[in-house]
Every structure is written in structure tokens, then in C-alpha cells.
Write an enzyme that holds these catalytic residues in place. Sequence first.
Site, PDB file in Angstrom:
ATOM      1  N   TRP A  87      37.303  41.319  -2.456  1.00 38.97           N
ATOM      2  CA  TRP A  87      37.894  41.888  -3.676  1.00 38.97           C
ATOM      3  C   TRP A  87      39.055  42.827  -3.351  1.00 38.97           C
ATOM      4  CZ3 TRP A  87      32.939  40.201  -3.556  1.00 38.97           C
ATOM      5  CH2 TRP A  87      32.473  39.486  -4.661  1.00 38.97           C
ATOM      6  N   CYS A 145      33.789  36.308  -8.418  1.00 40.43           N
ATOM      7  CA  CYS A 145      32.634  35.899  -9.241  1.00 40.43           C
ATOM      8  C   CYS A 145      32.753  34.491  -9.816  1.00 40.43           C
ATOM      9  CB  CYS A 145      32.342  36.919 -10.328  1.00 40.43           C
ATOM     10  SG  CYS A 145      33.540  36.954 -11.670  1.00 40.43           S
ATOM     11  N   HIS A 193      32.591  39.379 -16.023  1.00 38.49           N
ATOM     12  CA  HIS A 193      31.825  38.928 -14.868  1.00 38.49           C
ATOM     13  C   HIS A 193      31.203  37.583 -15.224  1.00 38.49           C
ATOM     14  CE1 HIS A 193      29.443  38.675 -11.367  1.00 38.49           C
ATOM     15  NE2 HIS A 193      28.296  38.987 -11.931  1.00 38.49           N
ATOM     16  N   ASP A 198      22.590  34.621 -10.605  1.00 44.05           N
ATOM     17  CA  ASP A 198      23.915  35.143 -10.236  1.00 44.05           C
ATOM     18  C   ASP A 198      24.040  35.135  -8.723  1.00 44.05           C
ATOM     19  OD1 ASP A 198      26.294  36.476  -9.967  1.00 44.05           O
ATOM     20  OD2 ASP A 198      25.764  38.144 -11.280  1.00 44.05           O
ATOM     21  N   GLU A 226      17.353  45.981 -31.872  1.00 44.52           N
ATOM     22  CA  GLU A 226      18.119  46.349 -30.676  1.00 44.52           C
ATOM     23  C   GLU A 226      17.556  47.637 -30.072  1.00 44.52           C
ATOM     24  OE1 GLU A 226      22.159  48.203 -29.074  1.00 44.52           O
ATOM     25  OE2 GLU A 226      21.369  48.587 -31.067  1.00 44.52           O
ATOM     26  N   TYR A 246      39.688  43.220 -11.278  1.00 42.95           N
ATOM     27  CA  TYR A 246      38.978  42.838 -12.504  1.00 42.95           C
ATOM     28  C   TYR A 246      37.581  43.445 -12.525  1.00 42.95           C
ATOM     29  CZ  TYR A 246      35.900  39.339 -10.330  1.00 42.95           C
ATOM     30  OH  TYR A 246      34.925  38.711  -9.592  1.00 42.95           O
TER      31      TYR A 246
END
Length: 732
Positions: free
Chosen positions: A280, A315, A374, A397, A491, A561
Amino acid sequence: MSDTPGTTFGGRRAVPPNNSNAAEDDLPTQELQGLVPRGVNLQDYLNVVSVHLFKQRWDSNKIDHHTDKYDNNKLIVRRGQPFYIQIDFDRPYDPRRDLFRVEYVIGRYPQENKGTYIPVPVVSELQSGKWGAKVIMNEDRSVRLSIQSSPECIVGKFRMYVAVWTPYGILRTRRDPETDTYILFNPWCEEDAVYLDDEKEREEYILNDIGVIFYGDVKDIKSRSWSYGQFEDGILDACLYVMDRAQMDLSGRGNPIKVSRVGSAMVNAKDDEGVLVGSWDNIYAYGIPPSAWTGSVDILLEYRSSEKPVRYGQCWVFAGVFNTFLRCLGIPARIVTNYFSAHDNDANLQMDIFLEEDGNVSSKLTKDSVWNYHCWNEAWMTRPDLPVGFGGWQAVDSTPQENSDGMYRCGPASVQAVKHGHVCFQFDAPFVFAEVNSDLIYITAKKDGTHVVESVDTTHIGKLIVTKQIGGDGMEDITDTYKFQEGQEEERLALETALMYGAKKAVNTEGVVKSRSDVDMNFEVENAVLGKDFKVTITFQNNSSNRYTISAYLSGNITFYTGVSKTEFKNEAFEVTLEPLSFKKNEVLVRAGEYMSQLLEQAFLHFFVTARVNESRDVLAKQKSIVLTIPKVIIKVRGTAMVGSDMIVTVEFTNPLKETLQNVWIHLDGPGVTRPKRKMFNEIRPNATVQWEEVCRPWVSGPRKLIASMSSDSLRHVYGELDLQIQRRPSM
């Protein structure tokens, strides 16, 4: 002294670990019990002359099992579903006196109880969920069998034998690589853990070899195509090799939970010599910049041939390669993008942004980062290890962010469990919950060491979660699969559930929000094109009958990013006087020369405006990211777009900048149309155009896509694509 294997296996097991699909040991062609009496000729018993697997692309085995797209001349079938083989003997088969069976073997140390040695009995009727072989034709010297595998069978490449019983022991065919059979997960089979009941979803999440990845900013969403290429030559073997490199026990390879967890660890190279090295820092010496890749094929084939991690990924590259891995093996999968994704280092469900007293962000104290976006993956499977209701899409992931059980991996985490706050269920649900649900907290760090919470933004993180729509290149909003609408009772309940299950929340932020200021501040950044000047407009609205003076400060930063700042390219302080009930605009000009020399490959600029109302000491803070508009690569095609016909593809790019581009690489890809190719140009001068022509001969019909990327030392993330409709070859 006897040679015992005790030392090798530490006294715990009689058989070495069976963790390589590639390793093999031949079964003996004869297993005789004692001596064969004189005068008995074993050749008098049934002998196998040849085995036919019906493995051509047009054969029913491949069409019925949806494996006809694989560029592979071996038999590829999906588990839990019958397929056909034919055995030719040296004489007619008589079921009353002849006894034979088919055997499937995987790995070097096959054992029946581990599912690595599978003797398939000849039965009168196939039973659902069990291995079996039924004779459907017995003519002359040939027997045709319908073979059904178990829907829980190991996924991998099996060796196949035919064994004939005699009174004196077993006679077995020799090892023949031509009869090797790949068995994959089966989303078309109701008893398979990856069963998906919608045909359109299966076509998208298993059979589509081209995808769309969304990136950019929530207010300026960009998309790029990605070639998954899961059916390309060598990719299936490369995916099996990935599991071999992980030393994953073969007996676990029928379980999609284990396969996807191993995949999430192995697609990144951190701690296990996996597929891709992440970088990165904008320095990509000895490798290819992440933005230059057009698909997964080159990456997986290079990893397979070099047996070393490939450089470099970020990513969306990890997600693209992981999607290929999952779809290739038969697990339904898709890439999702989360805009404003929290990387919560201490998993306390809050992103702490520390401000200094003058309103600037303190880079020393601010440790959490908010990624502009992401990408991760979702894989579809049942979760028998969790309570009912948590199967379906699972977040996985492979971007190396945090350690999970000692390795850089994440998931599978039930998306449904994340939505309802049930973060106690494995794997890594608290981390995924924080990525989409954290609060953004602005804290002023006073010089006397005290911290004051200035404001809490509960809606910034996980602003939008999207994936590619089924059957098209558009975007589908799936935010509501991860979270309830902000402010809903459900929520709050999900958050309280997550906290009850141990997700930490460090600062009690309930009721800490300061009374609202009399002054409102906002700012807008005009559409900014790479290499051009643009304006930032800050507006102030005084809602009271008091006169105020304001000290304001604009900071422009080049950011990765991932939300991490690389350098400040602009800072401007200004004073504003606000008359009662008035509105004022302030414009700041950003010149191209200020940001161009520092630019990172994603062309993200991040603006932070803080203002202090001098009379009331109120602090106003706002931040926004923008993505510069970047030029495109143009692709043109001449000639007939038909299977087996040559067509000429032209890729061209014009340099829009005032500087010369150095070390320019253009990549071209298109599954079923061309193998991935690339070409280098030493330089492209300002306003100059380069062209590159290639002859392509498509081998797959239907809707296809050509994808190109351009990368250079100073400009990257330049893409282009072209939709094609490839016609079938007319039959003679």
C-alpha cells in the site's frame, strides 16, 4: 533394526498427514491372498481392456454438470449428481459370476474412513446421498455405469481404478492419468452444503467468468471489470495447488467452511507464502502495481509455476483472485464493496479521530483508519456449526488486515449474524461488524492532556455496501443485508446485542454531543479532472441574531484509499465575518501543480475543513474525499467476432498530462477471447497517442468482454473495456 515410522509422526498416528492432492502412490495391480494354485490363469477372469469417461465438452457429463466451460480435457463432475462411464472387458460381463467395482483415490495415503479411498459398489438402484454405481447398459463386452458421488465428497482431483474380484484376490487396472476425475462442489444439488436454488444466481455466482468491481468514493462511485477466468487452462489445478500449499488435510476439503477459511488465508502471502503480496506504499519495484492487473489468471498461473508469492495486490486484487478460487471449485461467490469501511485496530466499534486544539487532525494520536472503500467476498453455504438461520451469504476477506487465530485471514462470518449483532458466532464476526457499524468520534486532545468529545457521527461508516447486479454490469445495493436502517429500533438492538457478546465500546458517547452551534458549515468540491485546476467552496450560515467571526482552516491531503494520509499538498487559513442571519461563501483554488507531483495511484484527495467560532468557542469540522476523473484506455475491434476467426484488437491511449509518462505498461485480457497479454512503451509524451494491435482468435461464444489497463510511473488506475458478442461457428 526395524524401520518404523514412529519417529516421523511423533507417535500419534500410524499414517502420515494426507495433505497434498498432487502427491500420489499407485495402488497395486494385484492384491493376492496367498499363492495362486498351479494351473490357474488369472487372465481367465474378467480383465479390463479400456475405460471411457465421456469427457469431451459436448458430452452429457460436462453439460449436465455445468463443467463444459472448463478448458481442461479431463472429466470434471460435481458431487452428489450421477455421471456416466463405460468399461470395456475382454469378454462379456456376467453379473452372476463376475464381481468388479470402481475405486476413486486421492492423495498419497488413502484411507476409506477419511474419504480419501472410495470403493464404489455396483448397486441395483442409486441411493440419494451415497456413492454407488448402477449398470445401465450391458452389451457385448461393454458395461455402461451411472456413478453417483456423495454430496459431501472431498473436492479435488481423484485417481480412478477398476478392481475385479477373483477367488485368489483382487486384480486392478494400472494407473492411467487419462481417467483422472475432478470432483467439485455442486450448487445444483439440494444435498450439497453450497446449494443455491435460483438458476439466475447460479449463472452469475458460479458460471460468470467476468465481474465488475466497484471502487472510488460513495459520492463518485467508479467501476472496473475483472476477468475471473475460473475456466481458463491451468486455473483449476492452480486452485487445488493453493490448498496443497496450505497443507490442508484432504479430508477437510469437502467442507466449504474450511475451504473458504483456508482460501482467505492463502490468497494473501502474509505468514504462509500465499498467492499475493500486499503493498500500500505506492512503491512497486520488482513487481506489478495492483492497479495494472486486469484479472486473476496471470496471478494464479504465475503463483503455480514459480511457487512464490506474486507482487503486488490491494483489496480488490485479493478479492478478485479469491472470487476466482471460490467459483472455480464450485462455491457461489461475489465481491462486495463497503464505502467508508472502518479498520478498527482495537475492535471497540468506534473510530477515534483526535483533533488538536486548533482543529487539525492529530496524526500522532489517530490510530484507526477509515478506508474510502474496502472490497471483500461473500461465499454461499449452509452453516451447520451455527444455530439455524445463519447460513446463506458468509463474509470472507483475504486482504491481510488483522490476525485471526494466529493467521491473517477473515471469515466465514455469517452476514445474517453480523446484521443482528450476534458476533459471538465464528469466524471473525466482531471485525466485520465493526467494518460496517463503527461510530466516528471527533475528540479534541487538550494541551493539559484531557480529551473532549466534540461530536459523534453514527452514520458515516458502512454508508453503502454494493455488489454487481445479477445478469448485468450495474450495481446492487446490499447495505440492508448487513445492517438495519440508521435510527431504527432494530439497529440499536443489534448494537446492544453485539456489545453484550463482547464487542467493546471504550467511551460512553451517549448524550455527549454538544449543544448545536448557531453557525452551520459545509463545503463542496467541484468535479476535478486529473491535471486540471479546481475549486473548493466553503459555505457558512449564521442562524442567529449575533455577529460572529470565524477562524477557518482547509487542509488538502493526498491519501491512500485506506484513509491513511501520505502528504499535505494544500493548507489555507482564512477569516470570515458573519453578520446576523447571513450566508457566506469562500472559494479556495486548488492548482494542478500542487497535487500532481505527489499523486498516488488511486488519485484520492481528502479535504478537511475546521472552523472555530471565536465568540462561542464552538468547533465545526467536516471532511470529504474526492476521486479525480482519470482518462480511459480505448479498445477497438476489426474483423468477424466469431469462434475460431481472427480479429484485430487495437488498444490506444492518449496522455492528457503536461508531463511525459515513463515506463508505460498496457495490459489486455478477455476470458474466452484472448490469453492475458501486456506490452511496454518507454514513454508517452504530453498529448501523444500510443497504439497496440493484437490478433485474437476467440474460443468461447456469447457475451464476452475485453479489458485493458494502463500503468506508468506517475499515472495508474487507467482502464478501458469493450463488450463483444462472439458468434458460434456455423456447423458445416
